[in-house]
Design a protein around this motif. Structure first.
Motif, mmCIF file in Angstrom:
data_model
loop_
_atom_site.group_PDB
_atom_site.id
_atom_site.type_symbol
_atom_site.label_atom_id
_atom_site.label_comp_id
_atom_site.label_asym_id
_atom_site.label_seq_id
_atom_site.Cartn_x
_atom_site.Cartn_y
_atom_site.Cartn_z
ATOM 1 N N GLY A 140 0.690 -1.327 -0.057
ATOM 2 C CA GLY A 140 0.020 -0.064 -0.047
ATOM 3 C C GLY A 140 0.926 1.286 0.104
ATOM 4 N N CYS A 150 3.493 1.744 -1.941
ATOM 5 C CA CYS A 150 3.594 2.206 -3.360
ATOM 6 C C CYS A 150 2.766 3.125 -4.027
ATOM 7 N N ASP A 209 3.418 -1.925 -13.990
ATOM 8 C CA ASP A 209 2.126 -2.494 -14.658
ATOM 9 C C ASP A 209 1.963 -3.656 -14.604
ATOM 10 N N ILE A 236 1.225 -3.290 -9.994
ATOM 11 C CA ILE A 236 -0.284 -3.104 -9.849
ATOM 12 C C ILE A 236 -1.337 -4.539 -9.958
ATOM 13 N N LYS A 274 -1.382 -5.608 -6.285
ATOM 14 C CA LYS A 274 -2.345 -4.692 -5.737
ATOM 15 C C LYS A 274 -3.885 -5.013 -5.998
ATOM 16 N N GLU A 275 -4.048 -5.298 -7.195
ATOM 17 C CA GLU A 275 -5.211 -6.101 -7.436
ATOM 18 C C GLU A 275 -5.849 -7.120 -6.860
ATOM 19 N N ARG A 276 -4.756 -8.082 -6.556
ATOM 20 C CA ARG A 276 -4.938 -9.209 -5.871
ATOM 21 C C ARG A 276 -5.365 -9.022 -4.453
ATOM 22 N N VAL A 312 -6.516 -6.053 -3.418
ATOM 23 C CA VAL A 312 -7.946 -5.636 -3.319
ATOM 24 C C VAL A 312 -8.975 -7.088 -3.288
ATOM 25 N N ASP A 313 -8.956 -7.728 -4.279
ATOM 26 C CA ASP A 313 -9.600 -8.799 -4.519
ATOM 27 C C ASP A 313 -10.116 -9.673 -2.776
ATOM 28 N N TYR A 338 -5.176 4.107 -12.055
ATOM 29 C CA TYR A 338 -3.583 3.944 -11.600
ATOM 30 C C TYR A 338 -2.673 4.960 -12.303
ATOM 31 N N TYR A 355 4.923 9.796 5.450
ATOM 32 C CA TYR A 355 4.468 9.457 4.226
ATOM 33 C C TYR A 355 3.735 7.932 4.658
ATOM 34 N N GLU A 412 -0.811 4.769 0.296
ATOM 35 C CA GLU A 412 -1.926 4.285 0.163
ATOM 36 C C GLU A 412 -2.411 3.060 1.081
ATOM 37 N N SER A 413 -1.575 3.065 2.106
ATOM 38 C CA SER A 413 -1.808 2.015 3.080
ATOM 39 C C SER A 413 -2.788 2.515 4.143
ATOM 40 N N ARG A 470 -12.219 -0.363 -8.653
ATOM 41 C CA ARG A 470 -12.753 -1.152 -9.768
ATOM 42 C C ARG A 470 -14.052 -1.018 -10.033
ATOM 43 N N HIS A 517 -6.423 -0.978 -15.706
ATOM 44 C CA HIS A 517 -5.512 -1.865 -14.941
ATOM 45 C C HIS A 517 -6.227 -3.135 -14.329
ATOM 46 N N ARG A 541 -7.953 -5.472 -16.584
ATOM 47 C CA ARG A 541 -7.002 -6.463 -17.133
ATOM 48 C C ARG A 541 -7.074 -7.336 -16.035
ATOM 49 N N HIS A 542 -7.157 -7.068 -14.625
ATOM 50 C CA HIS A 542 -7.010 -8.100 -13.588
ATOM 51 C C HIS A 542 -8.432 -8.635 -13.468
ATOM 52 N N ASN A 578 -3.729 -1.723 -22.175
ATOM 53 C CA ASN A 578 -3.061 -1.224 -21.141
ATOM 54 C C ASN A 578 -1.738 -0.653 -21.370
#
Lengths: 248, 265
Positions: free
Chosen positions: A199, A201, A219, A223, A226-228, A230-231, B102, B128, B131-132, B143, B199, B202-203, B229
């Motif tokens: 998080g 990054c 990419d 990312i 990160k998407e995994r 989020v899942d 992104y 800092y 995004e955590s 999404r 992105h 794509r996932h 992408n």
């Protein structure tokens, strides 16, 4: 023969700074050649780490004119020689001497990442069946030469020094190579979120820009990871889906 | 863990001798100009449609005064003290999609927060959290904005179809293609390239799988999204410009009551 001026970082943790040198340069020389020439002719005690001179060992990482680069792959022809060329050690790691930094933190971090854990073999002889197209995605990550330029340029390590909370782009690439492997069964998503600090990054893509192996780090590795995450942790629809999904 | 002794660099401190500040400056100016124009256009509440054309800032028009409105004029439940514009009801979706994208995140963190100002350039702040934690942890909703954005692309494509039917002067409609139709069609094409190269998409279409070889439809979708992408930044900027240009064209057409060049069949 032309000459060029260089400002080379000299010293250790107690005292260090730029020292000016001037040396002959010829066609085809790279920065590492110039450093070796300075070492041979003017500064025998100049410390520099190097090995293959072919951009494959990842040893000669440094900052040339402020850009993280491999010295052996940076041609002097590509630099403006009307001004002194600055050569500094990587800034995200502790200085040992001159251009040499202590990158051992990276090896300690790598040991903590869960190892490759393949599913049981598909055949009695202990082998598996895989499709090339499934391997292609992780093949890109295996190009990494561990030069740590991506770690050096990442502002989370370089400027914020969050080495205890954030493993850095190199280790996300390593994690992606395991996590996306078609045979692997280990779950590293919890670690990515909690201890590896994905998080942190903020997708500046600096790591991708400096990678000498042209790995699309942001990419294709960060990312997707990160998407995994989020899942697994932030998507309520996916959570519902997991609850009602029939068990295999 | 190794004890690391590192030196904190000052804001803007770097050994880079190139013009590293140009890219964040261009992004800052470009995004600022778009935000200012969009806000101004959204508050106007008029000149957002002309004949069969509807500005993408106002599409779909859920409530409003034009012939494009789905449910008629301003709703009765809208607070009387609050300004109303049809754009207020829908702009949050594409705005949220771009805000959490992104590509844009990386770009505006540099250009607006200097976090970092550019690669290998010193930062202004010591703390800092990335995004955590809150608030930037909310970027993970990207999404969900994607789902809305996909619907919006379909609705905008339908608006292009509607932009092909012009009044024939006798109370009927005649098929044709006007300059505005082409502008709206190009806008949908660019928005599709941007949205379908996301992105998160794509996932979702296949990136979450480790083995795509057993799922040929997912594999094809994943490869197509990956192809778009790879140029996501270009699609993002081109679609941003095309949305603004579409609104400007329709706004000027409406204000000056143009009859634009068109071919009627």
């Amino acid at each position: 023969m032309a000459t060029a001026k260089f400002k080379v970082w000299r010293g250790d943790t107690d005292s260090s700074g730029f020292v000016d040198y001037e040396t002959d340069v010829s066609e085809g020389m790279v920065v590492l050649d110039a450093v070796h020439q300075i070492q041979a002719e003017q500064a025998n005690d100049l410390a520099v780490r190097w090995n293959c001179k072919a951009g494959k060992c990842g040893s000669c990482s440094a900052e040339v004119n402020g850009h993280p680069k491999l010295m052996c792959m940076t041609r002097l022809d590509d630099l403006p020689l009307d001004k002194p060329v600055t050569i500094e050690p990587m800034r995200a790691f502790p200085l040992v001497k001159d251009l040499v930094t202590d990158v051992s933190w990276n090896y300690q971090v790598k040991k903590k990442i869960k190892k490759f854990s393949p599913r049981p073999p598909d055949f009695e002889d202990g082998t598996w069946e895989m499709q090339q197209e499934d391997i292609d995605r992780v093949q890109e990550f295996r190009k990494c030469i561990e030069c740590f330029l991506c770690q050096d340029v990442c502002h989370v390590l370089r400027d914020h020094h969050l080495h205890d909370n954030f493993v850095g782009p190199r280790h996300y690439v390593y994690t992606a190579s395991l996590e996306m492997h078609p045979l692997d069964t280990e779950d590293r998503l919890g670690d990515l979120k909690e201890t590896d600090g994905i998080g942190y990054c903020n997708i500046t893509k600096c790591c991708t820009k400096v990678c000498p192996e042209h790995i699309t780090i942001t990419d294709n590795a960060i990312i997707p990871l990160k998407e995994r995450v989020v899942d697994q942790f932030y998507d309520p629809l996916k959570k519902l889906f997991r609850i009602f999904k029939p068990k295999e | 863990m190794t004890e690391l002794t590192l030196i904190k660099r000052k804001f803007g401190e770097t050994s880079r001798s190139d013009t590293w500040w140009i890219q964040p400056l261009v992004v800052f100016c470009g995004l600022s100009a778009f935000i200012v124009y969009t806000t101004w256009a959204a508050f106007q509440g008029e000149h957002y449609h002309h004949g069969p054309y509807l500005s993408p800032f106002y599409a779909p028009e859920i409530f409003g005064n034009s012939e494009h409105s789905w449910f008629g004029a301003k709703p009765a439940w809208w607070p009387s003290w609050a300004p109303f514009s049809p754009a207020f009801l829908i702009l949050w979706a594409p705005a949220g999609f771009r805000l959490t994208c992104y590509y844009y995140r990386g770009a505006y963190y540099k250009a607006f927060w200097a976090d970092p100002p550019s690669c290998a350039v010193g930062e202004p702040r010591k703390g800092y959290r990335g995004e955590s934690s809150f608030p930037l942890i909310l970027q993970n909703v990207h999404r969900f904005f994607l789902y809305f954005a996909l619907v919006f692309v379909l609705l905008l494509a339908f608006d292009v179809w509607k932009a092909m039917w012009f009044d024939d002067g006798n109370g009927g409609k005649t098929f044709g293609i006007g300059l505005g139709t082409l502008i709206l069609a190009i806008n949908v094409f660019l928005l599709s390239g941007y949205t379908l190269g996301c992105h998160s998409l794509r996932h979702l279409v296949g990136g979450f799988l480790d083995r795509l070889s057993g799922a040929p439809i997912r594999r094809t979708a994943y490869n197509c999204v990956s192809c778009l992408n790879s140029q996501h930044m270009r699609w993002a900027w081109m679609s941003l410009c095309s949305v603004a240009c579409s609104d400007i064209y329709i706004r000027l057409s409406s204000m000056m009551d143009w009859t634009d060049p068109r071919i009627l069949f």
